[in-house]
Write an enzyme that holds these catalytic residues in place. Sequence first.
Site, PDB file in Angstrom:
ATOM      1  N   ASP A  12       2.943 -13.013 -10.234  1.00 47.61           N
ATOM      2  CA  ASP A  12       1.621 -13.040 -10.851  1.00 47.61           C
ATOM      3  C   ASP A  12       1.681 -13.944 -12.080  1.00 47.61           C
ATOM      4  OD1 ASP A  12       2.918 -11.540 -12.746  1.00 47.61           O
ATOM      5  OD2 ASP A  12       1.892  -9.673 -12.286  1.00 47.61           O
ATOM      6  N   PHE A  72      -2.963 -10.374 -16.074  1.00 46.04           N
ATOM      7  CA  PHE A  72      -3.285  -8.949 -16.111  1.00 46.04           C
ATOM      8  C   PHE A  72      -2.521  -8.253 -17.230  1.00 46.04           C
ATOM      9  CE2 PHE A  72      -2.519  -4.520 -14.927  1.00 46.04           C
ATOM     10  CZ  PHE A  72      -3.819  -4.082 -14.760  1.00 46.04           C
ATOM     11  N   ASP A 126      -5.494 -16.325 -15.190  1.00 40.78           N
ATOM     12  CA  ASP A 126      -6.894 -15.899 -15.224  1.00 40.78           C
ATOM     13  C   ASP A 126      -7.078 -14.810 -16.260  1.00 40.78           C
ATOM     14  OD1 ASP A 126      -5.451 -13.935 -13.855  1.00 40.78           O
ATOM     15  OD2 ASP A 126      -7.193 -13.310 -12.688  1.00 40.78           O
ATOM     16  N   ASP A 138      -0.299  -5.496  -3.171  1.00 41.56           N
ATOM     17  CA  ASP A 138       0.848  -5.069  -3.982  1.00 41.56           C
ATOM     18  C   ASP A 138       0.404  -3.915  -4.849  1.00 41.56           C
ATOM     19  OD1 ASP A 138       0.940  -5.791  -7.180  1.00 41.56           O
ATOM     20  OD2 ASP A 138      -0.536  -6.990  -6.096  1.00 41.56           O
ATOM     21  N   CYS A 155       9.373  11.366   9.939  1.00 37.10           N
ATOM     22  CA  CYS A 155       9.775  10.103   9.321  1.00 37.10           C
ATOM     23  C   CYS A 155      11.223   9.774   9.666  1.00 37.10           C
ATOM     24  CB  CYS A 155       9.602  10.192   7.810  1.00 37.10           C
ATOM     25  SG  CYS A 155      10.101   8.709   6.917  1.00 37.10           S
ATOM     26  N   CYS A 177      13.123   7.563   7.953  1.00 37.98           N
ATOM     27  CA  CYS A 177      13.836   6.960   6.830  1.00 37.98           C
ATOM     28  C   CYS A 177      15.124   7.726   6.529  1.00 37.98           C
ATOM     29  CB  CYS A 177      12.944   6.896   5.582  1.00 37.98           C
ATOM     30  SG  CYS A 177      12.830   8.432   4.631  1.00 37.98           S
ATOM     31  N   CYS A 214      14.608  11.219   4.811  1.00 32.90           N
ATOM     32  CA  CYS A 214      14.121  12.295   5.682  1.00 32.90           C
ATOM     33  C   CYS A 214      15.137  12.677   6.753  1.00 32.90           C
ATOM     34  CB  CYS A 214      12.799  11.883   6.330  1.00 32.90           C
ATOM     35  SG  CYS A 214      11.407  11.865   5.173  1.00 32.90           S
ATOM     36  N   HIS A 247      12.062   6.559   0.487  1.00 36.16           N
ATOM     37  CA  HIS A 247      11.099   7.177   1.405  1.00 36.16           C
ATOM     38  C   HIS A 247       9.708   6.574   1.245  1.00 36.16           C
ATOM     39  CE1 HIS A 247       8.686  10.078   3.593  1.00 36.16           C
ATOM     40  NE2 HIS A 247       7.906  10.115   2.524  1.00 36.16           N
TER      41      HIS A 247
END
Length: 371
Positions: A90, A94, A144, A262, A300, A302, A305, A331
């Site tokens: 970025d 921001f 910006d 994101d 799940c 992963c 899990c 996870h």
Amino acid sequence: MSIFQLLARDGAARRGTIRLPRGTVQTPAFMPVGTYGTVKAMSPEELKTLGAEIILGNTFHLFLRPGLEVISAVGGLHRMMHWDRPILTDSGGFQVFSLGALRKLTEAGVQFRAPTDGHMVFLGPEESMQIQAALGSDIAMVFDECTPHPASYEEARVSMELSLRWAARSHAAYAGPGELFGIVQGGMYADLRRRSLAGLQRLDFPGLAIGGLSVGESKVEMMQVLDDLMPHMPADRPRYLMGVGTPEDLVEGVRRGVDMFDCVMPTRNARNGWLFTRDGVLKLRNARYEKDVLPPDPACACYTCQNYSRAYLRHLQRSHEILGARLNTLHNLHYYQELMAGLREAIAAGRLDAYADDFYRRRRAGSLVGA
């Protein structure tokens, strides 16, 4: 030639690819956030295993710490991080916006005191482009002003027009190795958003982002902005919704034609003991999980899990153990990447509405929401 290739559509939703020198990104895509050159608690190898094809770095924070001299000395951001896939950075706009009264905004750019040590820093479009070029970003973002919320029509107009002038300066100054994306601003006002988009299209950016959302507006307001804007976005460019968001935000953004997202939510919530599951959010500090032998999400696949119980993860959370943050983050990022993979498959099969209906049905029926 466009970096975006459309592979399938389902309504407004798009299944495609973004071709970059360090790799091809399957879209819709979620980018884990690596603010300081690291996705918190994760190694690059783990991110790859989870399916991340692109991550986000933060120009503002990396410029302040460790600084360009250090990053350049070790061979650039990719080499420093040991990450050989694409990185989007970025512009710092921001983060400067988030400083509020601590910043001084002029036509030239923004002056502020560095939160690291208090020294005065100036950041404008040219400086942001130089920093992102030095970082070696695969996708850089124009500098910006993030329009605050709420903002009157006149405040939003002035901010949007400043961002357009800064976009033109960013476009002229950028000499980096990657692509430079424009950012649509305009607050909650549909006509200002369209004027911003038209101005950016004249500069012919290879990709366009929607900025200034998830800054305090309601979900209804956010989706209204997308409903008004997305039909006008060019079909041959990737569309990036910045800083958004929840699993529901991702589903609704994809349904409206967004290609890239994101957000710090999966990693930040993981460190706070909030785990995303197909049935809602599991909050580990709840006493109901003290002796619960089930994994966070029995469906799940992963690592967390497959190997650990809710009871153990709750213990790690309450004990402030580093392993807990790692397992929770693994996870949550797995959940987000699987959600995006499911959305891509549903678009390709022409069954996105059915996929979204099942997504919401499970969350409504789940016993974990608010737990």
